[in-house]
Design an enzyme around this catalytic site. Structure first.
Site, PDB file in Angstrom:
ATOM      1  N   LEU A 223       7.042  19.856   7.282  1.00 20.02           N
ATOM      2  CA  LEU A 223       8.323  19.590   6.614  1.00 20.02           C
ATOM      3  C   LEU A 223       8.150  19.460   5.100  1.00 20.02           C
ATOM      4  CD1 LEU A 223       9.801  17.066   9.212  1.00 20.02           C
ATOM      5  CD2 LEU A 223      10.275  19.512   8.997  1.00 20.02           C
TER       6      LEU A 223
ATOM      7  N   ARG B 272      -4.937  10.534   4.378  1.00 16.12           N
ATOM      8  CA  ARG B 272      -3.912  11.569   4.514  1.00 16.12           C
ATOM      9  C   ARG B 272      -2.866  11.506   3.407  1.00 16.12           C
ATOM     10  NH1 ARG B 272      -3.017  13.855   9.229  1.00 16.12           N
ATOM     11  NH2 ARG B 272      -0.853  13.996   8.551  1.00 16.12           N
TER      12      ARG B 272
ATOM     13  N   ARG C 110      -8.811  -0.530   4.478  1.00 15.39           N
ATOM     14  CA  ARG C 110      -7.928   0.475   3.880  1.00 15.39           C
ATOM     15  C   ARG C 110      -6.561  -0.119   3.570  1.00 15.39           C
ATOM     16  NH1 ARG C 110      -6.780   5.080   7.479  1.00 15.39           N
ATOM     17  NH2 ARG C 110      -5.419   5.378   5.714  1.00 15.39           N
TER      18      ARG C 110
ATOM     19  N   ASP D  21       4.416   0.560  12.213  1.00 18.26           N
ATOM     20  CA  ASP D  21       3.228  -0.096  11.652  1.00 18.26           C
ATOM     21  C   ASP D  21       3.087  -1.550  12.098  1.00 18.26           C
ATOM     22  OD1 ASP D  21       2.543   2.225  10.391  1.00 18.26           O
ATOM     23  OD2 ASP D  21       3.325   1.654   8.432  1.00 18.26           O
TER      24      ASP D  21
ATOM     25  N   VAL E 186       7.633   6.941  17.120  1.00 16.91           N
ATOM     26  CA  VAL E 186       7.327   7.649  15.866  1.00 16.91           C
ATOM     27  C   VAL E 186       6.051   8.490  15.991  1.00 16.91           C
ATOM     28  CG1 VAL E 186       6.887   7.390  13.385  1.00 16.91           C
ATOM     29  CG2 VAL E 186       8.520   5.874  14.526  1.00 16.91           C
TER      30      VAL E 186
ATOM     31  N   LYS F 131       0.832  -1.215   0.000  1.00 11.64           N
ATOM     32  CA  LYS F 131       0.000   0.000   0.000  1.00 11.64           C
ATOM     33  C   LYS F 131       0.863   1.260   0.000  1.00 11.64           C
ATOM     34  CE  LYS F 131      -1.835   1.537   4.061  1.00 11.64           C
ATOM     35  NZ  LYS F 131      -1.495   2.942   4.350  1.00 11.64           N
ATOM     36  N   ASN F 132       1.862   1.298   0.876  1.00 14.95           N
ATOM     37  CA  ASN F 132       2.610   2.544   1.057  1.00 14.95           C
ATOM     38  C   ASN F 132       3.651   2.794  -0.035  1.00 14.95           C
ATOM     39  OD1 ASN F 132       1.004   3.090   3.198  1.00 14.95           O
ATOM     40  ND2 ASN F 132       2.513   2.580   4.774  1.00 14.95           N
TER      41      ASN F 132
ATOM     42  N   CYS G 268      -4.957  12.562  13.285  1.00 16.13           N
ATOM     43  CA  CYS G 268      -5.731  11.336  13.143  1.00 16.13           C
ATOM     44  C   CYS G 268      -5.575  10.510  14.407  1.00 16.13           C
ATOM     45  CB  CYS G 268      -5.342  10.574  11.884  1.00 16.13           C
ATOM     46  SG  CYS G 268      -3.822   9.681  12.035  1.00 16.13           S
TER      47      CYS G 268
ATOM     48  N   ARG H 180       0.325  14.506  13.404  1.00 19.31           N
ATOM     49  CA  ARG H 180       0.804  14.308  12.037  1.00 19.31           C
ATOM     50  C   ARG H 180       0.809  15.569  11.168  1.00 19.31           C
ATOM     51  NH1 ARG H 180      -1.453   8.684   9.814  1.00 19.31           N
ATOM     52  NH2 ARG H 180       0.421   8.823   8.541  1.00 19.31           N
ATOM     53  N   PRO H 181       1.607  16.569  11.549  1.00 24.46           N
ATOM     54  CA  PRO H 181       1.680  17.774  10.712  1.00 24.46           C
ATOM     55  C   PRO H 181       2.405  17.498   9.385  1.00 24.46           C
ATOM     56  CG  PRO H 181       3.326  17.869  12.457  1.00 24.46           C
ATOM     57  CD  PRO H 181       2.518  16.613  12.693  1.00 24.46           C
ATOM     58  N   VAL H 182       2.294  18.438   8.436  1.00 24.88           N
ATOM     59  CA  VAL H 182       3.009  18.286   7.157  1.00 24.88           C
ATOM     60  C   VAL H 182       3.930  19.487   6.923  1.00 24.88           C
ATOM     61  CG1 VAL H 182       1.374  16.730   5.999  1.00 24.88           C
ATOM     62  CG2 VAL H 182       0.998  19.204   5.898  1.00 24.88           C
TER      63      VAL H 182
HETATM   64  N1  EPU Z   1       6.213  14.697  10.956  1.00 23.58           N
HETATM   65  C1  EPU Z   1       6.281  16.042  11.266  1.00 23.58           C
HETATM   66  N2  EPU Z   1       6.209  16.954  10.241  1.00 23.58           N
HETATM   67  C2  EPU Z   1       6.076  16.582   8.928  1.00 23.58           C
HETATM   68  C3  EPU Z   1       5.991  15.206   8.627  1.00 23.58           C
HETATM   69  C4  EPU Z   1       6.078  14.289   9.667  1.00 23.58           C
HETATM   70  O1  EPU Z   1       6.404  16.426  12.432  1.00 23.58           O
HETATM   71  O2  EPU Z   1       5.990  17.447   8.059  1.00 23.58           O
HETATM   72  C5  EPU Z   1       6.281  13.705  12.041  1.00 23.58           C
HETATM   73  C6  EPU Z   1       4.987  12.893  12.195  1.00 23.58           C
HETATM   74  O3  EPU Z   1       4.030  13.582  12.969  1.00 23.58           O
HETATM   75  C7  EPU Z   1       5.489  11.634  12.856  1.00 23.58           C
HETATM   76  C8  EPU Z   1       6.885  11.447  12.217  1.00 23.58           C
HETATM   77  O4  EPU Z   1       7.240  12.725  11.689  1.00 23.58           O
HETATM   78  O5  EPU Z   1       5.631  11.820  14.236  1.00 23.58           O
HETATM   79  C9  EPU Z   1       6.965  10.421  11.123  1.00 23.58           C
HETATM   80  O6  EPU Z   1       5.871  10.569  10.246  1.00 23.58           O
HETATM   81  P1  EPU Z   1       5.975  10.292   8.680  1.00 23.58           P
HETATM   82  O7  EPU Z   1       5.877  11.587   7.964  1.00 23.58           O
HETATM   83  O8  EPU Z   1       7.138   9.421   8.365  1.00 23.58           O
HETATM   84  O9  EPU Z   1       4.633   9.477   8.420  1.00 23.58           O
HETATM   85  P2  EPU Z   1       3.799   9.488   7.101  1.00 23.58           P
HETATM   86  O10 EPU Z   1       4.716   9.694   5.959  1.00 23.58           O
HETATM   87  O11 EPU Z   1       2.622  10.367   7.253  1.00 23.58           O
HETATM   88  C10 EPU Z   1       4.059   6.941   6.516  1.00 23.58           C
HETATM   89  C11 EPU Z   1       3.125   5.792   6.322  1.00 23.58           C
HETATM   90  C12 EPU Z   1       2.541   5.391   7.664  1.00 23.58           C
HETATM   91  C13 EPU Z   1       3.696   5.004   8.597  1.00 23.58           C
HETATM   92  C14 EPU Z   1       4.679   6.172   8.720  1.00 23.58           C
HETATM   93  C15 EPU Z   1       5.906   5.856   9.543  1.00 23.58           C
HETATM   94  C16 EPU Z   1       2.335   6.131   4.062  1.00 23.58           C
HETATM   95  C17 EPU Z   1       1.220   6.469   3.156  1.00 23.58           C
HETATM   96  N3  EPU Z   1       2.080   6.172   5.380  1.00 23.58           N
HETATM   97  O12 EPU Z   1       3.259   7.998   7.061  1.00 23.58           O
HETATM   98  O13 EPU Z   1       1.718   4.256   7.440  1.00 23.58           O
HETATM   99  O14 EPU Z   1       3.203   4.691   9.874  1.00 23.58           O
HETATM  100  O15 EPU Z   1       5.108   6.579   7.405  1.00 23.58           O
HETATM  101  O16 EPU Z   1       6.584   4.773   9.014  1.00 23.58           O
HETATM  102  O17 EPU Z   1       3.422   5.807   3.616  1.00 23.58           O
HETATM  103  C18 EPU Z   1      -0.059   2.775   7.865  1.00 23.58           C
HETATM  104  O18 EPU Z   1       0.193   2.232   6.767  1.00 23.58           O
HETATM  105  O19 EPU Z   1      -0.844   2.279   8.712  1.00 23.58           O
HETATM  106  C19 EPU Z   1       0.587   4.038   8.187  1.00 23.58           C
HETATM  107  C20 EPU Z   1       0.123   4.846   9.138  1.00 23.58           C
END
Ligand code: EPU
Length: 420
Positions: A126, A93, A399, A307, A329, A22-23, A117, A122-124
Site C-alpha cells: 500500500l 522495519r 527496541r 500492541d 490486525v 517510539k512509534n 516478521c 507485513r507487506p508494504v
Molecule cells: N498492511 C498491508 N499492506 C501494507 C501495509 C500494511 O497489507 O502496505 C497490513 C499489515 O500486514 C497489517 C495491517 O495492514 O496486517 C496493519 O499494519 P500497519 O501497516 O498499520 O503496521 P505498521 O505501520 O507496519 C505500526 C507500528 C506497529 C503496530 C502497527 C499497528 C510503527 C513503527 N509500528 O506498524 O508497532 O503494531 O502499526 O498498530 O509505527 C510495535 O511497536 O511493537 C509495533 C509492531
C-alpha cells in the site's frame, strides 16, 4: 545474550515517568529528511530502534547531533546517499519510513524491502501503490524498492485498502512537498499519525483532518526547520498499568496522555482497577484484589491496540474467569501464548482468538521473547509467577521499552538483567 531474571509475587507500587513514543519518534526522525534546515527533536526515548533510525540517517550522510539535554539535532543538508540498506531494514522495519521523505524531497530512494516478521507477513504494497499514484516510478528488484520521480510528486486521491499506520505516515510525508492536493482516505487515526502531522505542520506543511480517516495535504514548495517534542508513549503507559493490575498493585504513571488511552483504561476498569487521571498522569489501584478476566478485540485506533494484546493475555492468565482475545490486525501475534502455557497458563488458540482460562498462579520458567510486545507480556507473566522466570532474547524489549528493569525496580519488582 542478556537475560532478565524475575522473581514474581510483588505487588507493584510507586511512581514512574513515561518516555517519548517510539512509534512517533521514528516517523518524526524520518521527517527530518524533508528539509535542509535544522530540526531538533526532543523527548526521544532511549531505545534501540531510535539508535537504528539515527544510524540509518548517518549512513545516508546525515549526522544527527545529541545536545546536552539529550535532544537530537538533525541537519539533513549533508545527505549524500538516498538508500536504506538491508542490514538496517532487517533489524527495523520502520526504516521504510524514509521512502516517502527521500522520494519527495530528493526525487529518488532505494529502500530494502522489509521481510515478514514474528507477528505476520507485513507487506508494504500500500505504501508503494500510493506513491505510484502520486507519479513515482517504482520497481522492486534485488530485494530493494527502487523509486524515482521526474520533478515533483503530484497530489492525488489515495484510498488505502487497509488501515496502515506507517503507510499513512509515508504518504502524508510524501504529500507535503507534492504538487497540489493529496487526500488520504481510510487513513490511520492513530495518535502517532497526529503527532507526526503536528511536527510536519511546525515545519510548514499544510495538513488537515489528521486524527480522522480522511487526511488532506496541500503540497508546499519547501519545508523549514523546527523544534518538536515527541508525545508520550501510550503503549509503554498501558504496559505498566497492565503489569500493576496483574500484580494487584497501585501505581501512578506520569508524563503521559490519558486522553489517548480510552480503550485500554476501560478494559482495565472492567478488570477491576480503580483509575484516576489528571492532565498528564494516570493512577491505578487494584486495592489488592485479583483482576477479573476481560474479553477484547484488537483493531485500528480508537479501538483496542494490537500492541497491547499480549500484555492483556498475560493479565487474563491469572485473572478470575475466562476471557477471549481476538487479534484482527496481524495474523500471527500469539507467539507468547505457548510460552505462557509453559508457565502453567491455560490458553487455547482458536483461529485468531485465544481463550484464556484464568488460573490461581503461574510458575516461573525459562522463556523466550519473540517480538517486542510478546517480551513485555512474558515479563508481566514473570511478575505474577511463583519461583523464578528467566526471559531470553531480550534485545526485543530494548527496541521499545526504555530501562524496563529499572522502571519496574522503582515499582518494587524483583527483576534484574544478567549479561550474557
Ligand atoms: N498492511 C498491508 N499492506 C501494507 C501495509 C500494511 O497489507 O502496505 C497490513 C499489515 O500486514 C497489517 C495491517 O495492514 O496486517 C496493519 O499494519 P500497519 O501497516 O498499520 O503496521 P505498521 O505501520 O507496519 C505500526 C507500528 C506497529 C503496530 C502497527 C499497528 C510503527 C513503527 N509500528 O506498524 O508497532 O503494531 O502499526 O498498530 O509505527 C510495535 O511497536 O511493537 C509495533 C509492531
Amino acid at each position: 545474550m542478556d537475560r532478565l531474571i524475575i522473581n514474581g509475587g510483588v505487588r507493584l507500587s510507586g511512581e514512574i515517568r513515561i518516555a517519548g513514543a517510539k512509534n512517533s519518534a521514528l516517523p518524526i526522525l524520518a521527517a527530518t529528511l524533508l528539509t535542509d534546515d535544522l530540526v531538533t527533536v526532543c523527548n526521544l526515548p532511549h531505545l534501540y530502534d531510535i539508535t537504528t533510525m539515527l544510524e540509518l540517517l548517518g549512513c545516508m550522510g546525515v549526522q544527527p547531533v545529541i545536545d546536552e539535554k539529550l535532544n537530537v539535532e538533525v541537519d539533513s543538508s549533508t545527505i549524500a546517499h538516498f538508500s536504506a540498506p538491508y542490514e538496517l531494514v532487517k533489524t527495523m522495519r520502520a526504516s521504510i519510513l524514509v521512502l516517502g521523505p527521500l522520494l519527495t524531497h530528493h526525487g529518488c530512494a532505494e529502500v530494502a524491502l522489509p521481510g515478514g516478521c514474528a507477528i505476520g507477513s507485513r507487506p508494504v504494497n500500500l505504501h508503494i501503490s500510493a506513491l505510484e499514484a502520486m507519479g513515482a516510478k517504482i520497481i522492486v528488484e534485488d530485494g530493494y524498492i527502487k523509486a524515482s520521480v521526474e520533478g515533483r510528486l503530484t497530489g492525488n486521491q489515495i484510498f488505502m485498502d487497509m488501515v496502515t499506520v506507517t503507510g499513512t505516515e509515508n504518504v502524508m510525508m510524501a504529500a507535503t512537498l507534492a504538487k497540489g492536493k493529496t487526500v488520504i482516505e481510510n487513513a490511520a487515526r492513530e495518535p502517532e499519525v497526529v503527532d507526526l502531522a503536528s511536527c510536519l505542520i511546525e515545519m510548514g506543511a499544510k495538513i488537515t483532518g489528521q486524527g480522522t480517516d480522511t487526511i488532506t495535504i496541500e503540497g508546499v514548495e519547501r519545508l523549514h526547520g523546527c523544534k518538536y517534542s515527541v508525545m508520550p508513549d501510550r503503549i509503554e503507559t498501558g504496559t505498566y498499568l497492565i503489569a500493576a493490575a496483574a500484580t494487584r498493585g497501585n501505581i501512578k504513571v506520569k508524563d503521559t496522555r490519558p486522553d489517548i488511552l480510552d480503550s485500554v483504561l476501560s478494559k482495565l476498569e472492567q478488570a477491576g482497577a480503580k483509575i484516576k487521571v489528571g492532565p498528564d498522569w494516570i493512577a491505578l489501584d487494584m486495592h489488592g484484589e485479583r483482576p477479573k478476566s476481560v474479553s477484547l478485540r484488537t483493531a485500528p485506533y480508537p479501538a483496542f491496540p494490537t500492541d497491547m494484546q499480549a500484555q492483556f493475555t498475560a493479565l487474563n492468565c491469572i485473572a478470575e474467569g475466562t476471557g477471549a482475545i481476538t487479534e484482527t490486525v496481524f495474523e500471527n501475534r500469539f507467539m507468547h501464548v505457548h510460552e505462557m502455557n509453559r508457565m502453567g497458563a491455560s490458553i487455547k488458540v482458536e483461529g485468531n482468538t485465544v481463550i484464556v482460562e484464568g488460573v490461581e498462579a503461574l510458575f516461573g520458567a525459562p522463556v523466550m521473547a519473540t517480538d517486542l510486545r510478546a517480551s513485555a507480556s512474558l515479563i508481566i507473566a514473570g511478575l505474577v509467577s511463583e519461583h523464578e522466570t528467566s526471559v531470553d532474547r531480550i534485545y526485543h524489549i530494548d527496541r521499545g521499552y526504555e530501562c524496563i528493569e529499572e522502571k519496574l525496580q522503582l515499582l518494587g519488582a524483583r527483576i534484574r538483567r544478567v549479561p550474557a
